[in-house]
Design a protein around this motif. Structure first.
Motif, PDB file in Angstrom:
ATOM      1  N   GLY A 100       1.283  -3.848   7.516  1.00 58.30           N
ATOM      2  CA  GLY A 100       2.350  -4.097   6.559  1.00 58.30           C
ATOM      3  C   GLY A 100       3.497  -3.115   6.693  1.00 58.30           C
ATOM      4  O   GLY A 100       3.348  -2.018   7.233  1.00 58.30           O
ATOM      5  N   SER A 102       5.073  -1.605   4.208  1.00 60.26           N
ATOM      6  CA  SER A 102       4.928  -0.469   3.313  1.00 60.26           C
ATOM      7  C   SER A 102       4.086   0.626   3.938  1.00 60.26           C
ATOM      8  O   SER A 102       4.360   1.815   3.768  1.00 60.26           O
ATOM      9  N   LEU A 118      11.782  -4.865  -1.066  1.00 60.74           N
ATOM     10  CA  LEU A 118      10.926  -4.795  -2.253  1.00 60.74           C
ATOM     11  C   LEU A 118      11.189  -3.498  -3.011  1.00 60.74           C
ATOM     12  O   LEU A 118      11.286  -2.421  -2.411  1.00 60.74           O
ATOM     13  N   GLU A 122       7.217  -4.769  -7.453  1.00 56.55           N
ATOM     14  CA  GLU A 122       6.886  -5.511  -6.225  1.00 56.55           C
ATOM     15  C   GLU A 122       6.525  -4.567  -5.084  1.00 56.55           C
ATOM     16  O   GLU A 122       5.642  -4.868  -4.275  1.00 56.55           O
ATOM     17  N   LYS A 125       3.074  -3.307  -5.749  1.00 55.96           N
ATOM     18  CA  LYS A 125       2.111  -4.374  -5.461  1.00 55.96           C
ATOM     19  C   LYS A 125       1.946  -4.575  -3.956  1.00 55.96           C
ATOM     20  O   LYS A 125       0.830  -4.810  -3.464  1.00 55.96           O
ATOM     21  N   ALA A 126       3.035  -4.474  -3.187  1.00 57.38           N
ATOM     22  CA  ALA A 126       2.963  -4.617  -1.729  1.00 57.38           C
ATOM     23  C   ALA A 126       2.138  -3.504  -1.106  1.00 57.38           C
ATOM     24  O   ALA A 126       1.336  -3.735  -0.195  1.00 57.38           O
ATOM     25  N   ARG A 127       2.300  -2.302  -1.620  1.00 60.08           N
ATOM     26  CA  ARG A 127       1.506  -1.188  -1.093  1.00 60.08           C
ATOM     27  C   ARG A 127       0.017  -1.391  -1.396  1.00 60.08           C
ATOM     28  O   ARG A 127      -0.837  -1.119  -0.541  1.00 60.08           O
ATOM     29  N   ASP A 130      -1.256  -4.205   0.895  1.00 60.81           N
ATOM     30  CA  ASP A 130      -1.365  -3.737   2.283  1.00 60.81           C
ATOM     31  C   ASP A 130      -2.589  -2.847   2.477  1.00 60.81           C
ATOM     32  O   ASP A 130      -3.287  -2.943   3.491  1.00 60.81           O
ATOM     33  N   ARG A 211      -0.345 -11.593  -0.507  1.00 58.39           N
ATOM     34  CA  ARG A 211       0.514 -10.708   0.296  1.00 58.39           C
ATOM     35  C   ARG A 211       1.545 -11.520   1.071  1.00 58.39           C
ATOM     36  O   ARG A 211       2.711 -11.112   1.217  1.00 58.39           O
ATOM     37  N   LEU A 214       4.282 -12.646  -1.288  1.00 59.07           N
ATOM     38  CA  LEU A 214       5.123 -11.531  -1.698  1.00 59.07           C
ATOM     39  C   LEU A 214       6.151 -11.189  -0.622  1.00 59.07           C
ATOM     40  O   LEU A 214       7.342 -10.983  -0.917  1.00 59.07           O
ATOM     41  N   TYR A 215       5.701 -11.154   0.625  1.00 59.96           N
ATOM     42  CA  TYR A 215       6.633 -10.849   1.717  1.00 59.96           C
ATOM     43  C   TYR A 215       7.596 -12.020   1.973  1.00 59.96           C
ATOM     44  O   TYR A 215       8.752 -11.805   2.375  1.00 59.96           O
ATOM     45  N   SER A 218      10.808 -11.972  -0.010  1.00 56.73           N
ATOM     46  CA  SER A 218      11.800 -10.993   0.444  1.00 56.73           C
ATOM     47  C   SER A 218      12.361 -11.332   1.817  1.00 56.73           C
ATOM     48  O   SER A 218      13.132 -10.553   2.383  1.00 56.73           O
TER      49      SER A 218
END
Length: 291
Positions: A100, A102, A118, A122, A125-127, A130, A211, A214-215, A218
């Protein structure tokens, strides 16, 4: 009484008859043996080797180590070492790519505030996703690295050990290479199947699906739950390695058969030569006893 021979000798010398009436040193050495009953021994030309054979230096033709290592069996092992290295590289690359953005930013790859869209909740959440996804894929890298590294090192050891002609190598070494390549071919097919099954199973989880969404919001649509190119490279080079190990198994079997036939033929020739020498030794012993 002695004068005529002198005059005749001088007359003959003037006429060009240059005969030597004095005994040569060999004749003087042989003169004491003339009275004996045994004639003097003069070596025949047939007993001594020809002059051109004696003067020719003996040249030993030795095979280089490359001619043994670069045989078909050795080339297959060398290629398997390279493909094992490619599998290792692809396993590491697959883990880095799927970690990822992040995770890459956390390692200092780029400035997350300027290059990563992000922010706020967000981003957190991405971290988290990942980290969870990387932990789920961890068995793949922890199993793939030791597996490919071990088989690659063993293949390299068999390449180094094969720097001798096959008939001079240990039979245990050839059998070990045979078993290793046969087991390696089966193990790689099983490992590739398990790796792909594991990756597909991880990509089908809710963590990967969330995931991906979420990506995608963006604009990072390439961060999806499909089998990535690095994972496909692991499978591809793994299958190539399995094929190489299978071909090496066939070549090793042929080498072992040829070595067995060669050793049997050499043993048979040695026995025939020994049997041919046996009848010739008995008359020689009899003649020696008679003398």
């Amino acid at each position: 009484m002695s004068q005529p021979p002198r005059s005749n000798r001088g007359h003959r010398e003037r006429n060009g008859d240059h005969r030597h009436y004095r005994d040569s040193p060999e004749d003087r050495r042989a003169s004491p043996d003339r009275s004996s009953s045994r004639p003097p021994y003069y070596p025949r030309e047939a007993d001594s080797p020809p002059r051109h054979v004696r003067e020719t230096p003996r040249v030993e033709h030795q095979e280089s180590k490359c001619s043994n290592v670069c045989s078909r069996r050795g080339v297959v092992l060398i290629c398997s070492v390279l493909t094992n290295a490619l599998v290792l590289i692809c396993v590491i690359a697959a883990q880095l790519v799927s970690s990822g953005m992040s995770s890459a930013s956390a390692m200092g790859g780029f400035d997350i505030n300027s290059n990563f869209n992000l922010q706020g909740t967000e981003l957190e959440k991405a971290r988290r996703l990942d980290s969870q996804y990387s932990q789920m894929r961890a068995p793949g890298i922890y199993g793939g690295i030791p597996f490919s590294l071990t088989l690659g090192v063993l293949s390299l050891l068999f390449v180094v050990a094969g720097n001798k002609p096959p008939h001079l190598m240990s039979q245990k070494l050839l059998l070990g290479a045979l078993v290793f390549q046969a087991v390696g071919a089966v193990a790689y097919v099983v490992a590739v199947g398990l790796y792909l099954h594991f990756i597909i199973k991880v990509n089908a989880t809710d963590v990967c699906q969330e995931r991906e969404r979420l990506y995608a919001r963006s604009g990072y649509t390439w961060m999806n739950c499909d089998v990535g190119g690095a994972d496909a490279g692991v499978a591809l080079f793994g299958l190539i390695t399995a094929i190489l190990y299978g071909a090496g198994t066939v070549l090793t079997v042929q080498t072992i058969r040829r070595v067995k036939l060669y050793l049997q033929e050499r043993k048979r020739r040695a026995e025939e030569k020994q049997q041919a020498r046996g009848p010739q030794r008995a008359p020689l012993r009899a003649e020696t006893t008679a003398v």
